[in-house]
Design an enzyme around this catalytic site. Structure first.
Site, PDB file in Angstrom:
ATOM      1  N   CYS A  86      44.136  41.784  33.387  1.00 34.06           N
ATOM      2  CA  CYS A  86      43.691  43.166  33.619  1.00 34.06           C
ATOM      3  C   CYS A  86      44.471  44.125  32.717  1.00 34.06           C
ATOM      4  O   CYS A  86      44.280  44.132  31.508  1.00 34.06           O
ATOM      5  CB  CYS A  86      43.798  43.498  35.108  1.00 34.06           C
ATOM      6  SG  CYS A  86      42.871  44.968  35.572  1.00 34.06           S
ATOM      7  N   HIS A 194      41.287  38.820  38.262  1.00 31.02           N
ATOM      8  CA  HIS A 194      42.613  38.585  38.847  1.00 31.02           C
ATOM      9  C   HIS A 194      42.715  37.258  39.585  1.00 31.02           C
ATOM     10  O   HIS A 194      42.519  37.220  40.806  1.00 31.02           O
ATOM     11  CB  HIS A 194      42.915  39.693  39.860  1.00 31.02           C
ATOM     12  CG  HIS A 194      43.186  41.027  39.257  1.00 31.02           C
ATOM     13  ND1 HIS A 194      44.432  41.393  38.792  1.00 31.02           N
ATOM     14  CD2 HIS A 194      42.385  42.089  39.048  1.00 31.02           C
ATOM     15  CE1 HIS A 194      44.381  42.633  38.324  1.00 31.02           C
ATOM     16  NE2 HIS A 194      43.148  43.083  38.463  1.00 31.02           N
ATOM     17  N   GLU A 196      45.388  35.802  40.428  1.00 28.00           N
ATOM     18  CA  GLU A 196      46.541  35.842  41.340  1.00 28.00           C
ATOM     19  C   GLU A 196      46.191  36.452  42.691  1.00 28.00           C
ATOM     20  O   GLU A 196      46.987  36.373  43.626  1.00 28.00           O
ATOM     21  CB  GLU A 196      47.708  36.597  40.677  1.00 28.00           C
ATOM     22  CG  GLU A 196      47.626  38.120  40.689  1.00 28.00           C
ATOM     23  CD  GLU A 196      46.653  38.713  39.674  1.00 28.00           C
ATOM     24  OE1 GLU A 196      45.897  37.948  39.035  1.00 28.00           O
ATOM     25  OE2 GLU A 196      46.636  39.953  39.532  1.00 28.00           O
TER      26      GLU A 196
END
Lengths: 220, 80
Positions: A86, A194, A196
């Site tokens: 990002c 994302h 994560e």
């Protein structure tokens, strides 16, 4: 493995990335403040998501000029794996480690939802844990995720197999549905979604856990 | 010396903010406004007394930080 995460002012996914790496490696990564002039002994670097410097001037523009980035650029050029997620992707483009730029989303909206990605190239160290054509569900949360580069650059990314992921349903107007790209050496990955944020069923998905597990295995 | 730097998106680069402004102008009844493009203006004071030196410094700033050549053009004005 000695992974590290670079923390910029207004990074906000640094601790999520640390949790994902800890889950994959069994130990906590090093957290490195952007103002440092040199990196600790590290063999894997993540530039996390967030809104470094409030996205002032251009997303990632100021972060790309942080003192630590000179060391990150040297490490990347020497072959150390680097992932920018990002805002980290925006920063890698601004730093010149990846071609192109991330423009304002074509629909003007901040896009915050889970999207499906298609693995376009599974020969990179970041994607070798997946079948080519595999689908992964990762969240996106960005205002400036519209990947842009001139046609010559896009053709080169395509023909050299450097498009790691494409959106199945393009959320931001990104050229050629690009969600993630590789540098020419294949050791730097930038991606808007994302992984994560989806490392446990409690967070709504586990595709990110599989991603980090595969990346860590490939890098070890 | 003061410098005024105007940064604009290259032609062909999609400008959704310009499009939104265009839509709002039409909504206000301004018919016929088209091709709206939004850019930014950066003003700064330079510790230079020579115009050429000031321009050279501003040029370097644009290349290193103020504009991104992938998507933007810039123009520099040196103001006395």
């Amino acid at each position: 493995m000695k992974p590290s995460i670079i923390v910029f002012p207004a990074s906000n996914c640094d601790r999520d990335a640390a949790a994902a790496l800890e889950q994959a490696t069994g130990k906590a990564p090093l957290m490195v403040w952007h103002g440092e002039a040199s990196l600790p002994d590290t063999d894997f670097i993540i530039l996390p998501g967030g809104f470094s410097y409030g996205d002032y001037l251009r997303s990632g523009a100021m972060a790309a000029k942080s003192p630590i980035m000179r060391a990150v650029i040297d490490k990347a050029n020497a072959g150390t794996p680097v992932i920018g997620i990002c805002n980290g992707f925006q920063t890698l483009c601004e730093a010149g480690l990846l071609p192109g730029a991330l423009l304002r989303n074509s629909g003007l909206n901040f896009v915050c939802r889970t999207v499906t990605l298609k693995v376009e190239n599974n020969r990179s160290m970041f994607t070798s844990g997946f079948e080519k054509g595999a689908y992964l569900d990762f969240p996106v949360a960005h205002h400036d995720g519209n990947y842009f580069a001139d046609d010559e650059t896009l053709n080169r990314l395509d023909s050299e197999g450097r498009i790691a992921f494409r959106y199945v349903d393009n959320p931001n107007g990104s050229a050629r549905d690009i969600a993630g790209i590789l540098n020419d050496a294949g050791n730097v990955l930038g991606m808007m979604p994302h992984p994560e944020r989806v490392i446990s069923p409690l967070l709504g998905g586990v595709d990110g856990a599989a991603f980090f597990k595969a990346v860590v295995e490939a890098a070890a | 010396m003061k410098a005024r730097i105007t940064v604009t998106l290259k032609s062909g680069v999609l400008d959704p903010q310009g499009k939104a402004i265009e839509g709002a102008l039409a909504g206000l009844g301004f018919a016929g406004a088209s091709e709206v493009r939004q850019g930014k203006v950066i003003e700064l004071k330079l510790n230079e007394s020579d115009e050429a030196a000031a321009r050279a410094k501003a040029e370097e700033m644009c290349k290193k930080l103020l504009a991104n050549p992938v998507m933007e053009n810039y123009a520099i004005e040196i103001l006395a």
